[in-house]
Design a protein around this motif. Sequence first.
Motif, short mmCIF file in Angstrom:
data_model
loop_
_atom_site.label_atom_id
_atom_site.label_comp_id
_atom_site.label_asym_id
_atom_site.label_seq_id
_atom_site.Cartn_x
_atom_site.Cartn_y
_atom_site.Cartn_z
N LYS A 64 -5.35 33.75 26.01
CA LYS A 64 -6.69 33.23 26.70
C LYS A 64 -6.47 31.93 27.40
O LYS A 64 -6.96 31.53 28.26
CB LYS A 64 -7.53 32.91 25.39
CG LYS A 64 -9.06 32.22 25.66
CD LYS A 64 -9.92 32.13 24.53
CE LYS A 64 -11.23 31.55 24.86
NZ LYS A 64 -12.06 31.23 23.77
N ASP A 65 -5.21 31.03 26.77
CA ASP A 65 -4.89 29.94 27.63
C ASP A 65 -4.25 29.97 28.69
O ASP A 65 -3.93 28.89 29.32
CB ASP A 65 -4.33 28.69 26.59
CG ASP A 65 -2.87 29.20 26.10
OD1 ASP A 65 -2.42 30.31 26.33
OD2 ASP A 65 -2.32 28.33 25.27
N CYS A 67 -0.98 30.65 29.19
CA CYS A 67 0.47 30.18 29.07
C CYS A 67 1.16 31.47 28.94
O CYS A 67 2.23 31.46 29.72
CB CYS A 67 0.56 29.36 27.97
SG CYS A 67 -0.22 27.65 28.22
N SER A 88 -0.27 24.27 27.48
CA SER A 88 -1.32 24.57 26.67
C SER A 88 -2.24 23.59 26.61
O SER A 88 -1.93 22.25 26.35
CB SER A 88 -1.03 25.10 25.20
OG SER A 88 -2.06 25.75 24.56
N SER A 89 -3.68 23.85 26.61
CA SER A 89 -4.56 22.77 26.50
C SER A 89 -5.86 23.19 25.72
O SER A 89 -6.01 24.43 25.95
CB SER A 89 -4.99 22.36 28.07
OG SER A 89 -6.00 21.41 28.02
N PRO A 90 -6.34 22.42 25.11
CA PRO A 90 -7.81 22.93 24.35
C PRO A 90 -8.97 22.76 25.26
O PRO A 90 -9.91 23.49 24.91
CB PRO A 90 -7.89 21.75 23.17
CG PRO A 90 -7.22 20.54 23.67
CD PRO A 90 -6.09 21.06 24.87
N LYS A 94 -8.94 23.72 31.80
CA LYS A 94 -7.55 23.88 32.06
C LYS A 94 -7.16 25.26 31.89
O LYS A 94 -6.25 25.69 32.60
CB LYS A 94 -6.88 22.90 31.02
CG LYS A 94 -7.12 21.30 31.60
CD LYS A 94 -5.97 21.01 32.44
CE LYS A 94 -5.99 19.41 32.76
NZ LYS A 94 -5.32 19.40 34.00
N GLN A 95 -7.54 25.66 30.60
CA GLN A 95 -7.11 27.31 30.34
C GLN A 95 -7.58 28.14 31.41
O GLN A 95 -6.57 29.05 31.74
CB GLN A 95 -7.67 27.48 29.03
CG GLN A 95 -7.30 26.90 27.97
CD GLN A 95 -8.09 27.18 26.55
OE1 GLN A 95 -9.02 28.18 26.40
NE2 GLN A 95 -7.73 26.70 25.47
N GLN A 98 -5.26 27.75 34.40
CA GLN A 98 -4.14 28.51 34.29
C GLN A 98 -4.00 29.84 34.19
O GLN A 98 -3.24 30.54 34.98
CB GLN A 98 -3.48 28.32 32.75
CG GLN A 98 -2.06 28.37 32.46
CD GLN A 98 -1.12 27.06 32.92
OE1 GLN A 98 -1.17 25.96 32.48
NE2 GLN A 98 -0.34 27.45 33.81
N TRP A 123 -11.30 35.07 29.42
CA TRP A 123 -11.68 34.08 28.82
C TRP A 123 -12.76 34.06 27.92
O TRP A 123 -12.74 33.82 26.71
CB TRP A 123 -11.73 32.82 29.89
CG TRP A 123 -11.58 31.45 29.28
CD1 TRP A 123 -10.49 30.63 28.70
CD2 TRP A 123 -12.43 30.81 28.61
NE1 TRP A 123 -10.59 29.68 28.20
CE2 TRP A 123 -11.96 29.41 27.86
CE3 TRP A 123 -13.91 30.67 28.27
CZ2 TRP A 123 -12.58 28.56 27.12
CZ3 TRP A 123 -14.81 29.77 27.47
CH2 TRP A 123 -13.97 28.63 27.09
#
Length: 204
Positions: A64-65, A67, A88-90, A94-95, A98, A123
Amino acid sequence: MAAQGAGMANKGPSYGMSRQVQDKIASKYDSELEQILVEWLSRQCGSGVGKPEAGKIGFQAWLKDGCVLSELINSLVTGDKPIKKIGSSPMAFKQMEQISQFLTAAEKYGVIKTDMFQTVDLWEGKDLAAVQRTLSALGSLAVTKDEGTYRGEASWFFKKAQENRRDFSDDQMKAGKNVIGLQMGSNKGASQQGMSYGSSRQIL
């Protein structure tokens, strides 16, 4: 009151339909393929990416993120890596950014548009079967290109049909053209003769 009831009754089936569509999409998700993809991504990206919990929810959470996907495409490309920054970002945007970078890089690598998932498919978990389709297409391309970057089993993905022309040298191409030219010449002559006789008979 009756009209209101009718309106509500009309809403029912549309919900039912969307539910059916969701169920259909979910049924396309392949658990066996999930195992192959997880195994491939783990080998391809290295132990740092870990492995997800089995099942669709674990698979989605793992990717999901964006990466793992970014590591994947970078590991397949020789030379300059298409995704310069993987972090990686919460934060949701940003996710999604990526994931979007992965999709752009995958398309440049050769995955065709019809095999690409949309960011929301992953997502929001809207269509994880589409995510599997994209990753399978990427695996097939990696096997087909045979650039020494693929780290899975050759049997996991089908080789894609390629235009052979790209694999021939200039000399081979010239030799091939000569053969084709001779074939076309002899065929052409025979068919033209046949045609001229045919047309003269038709006129008479």
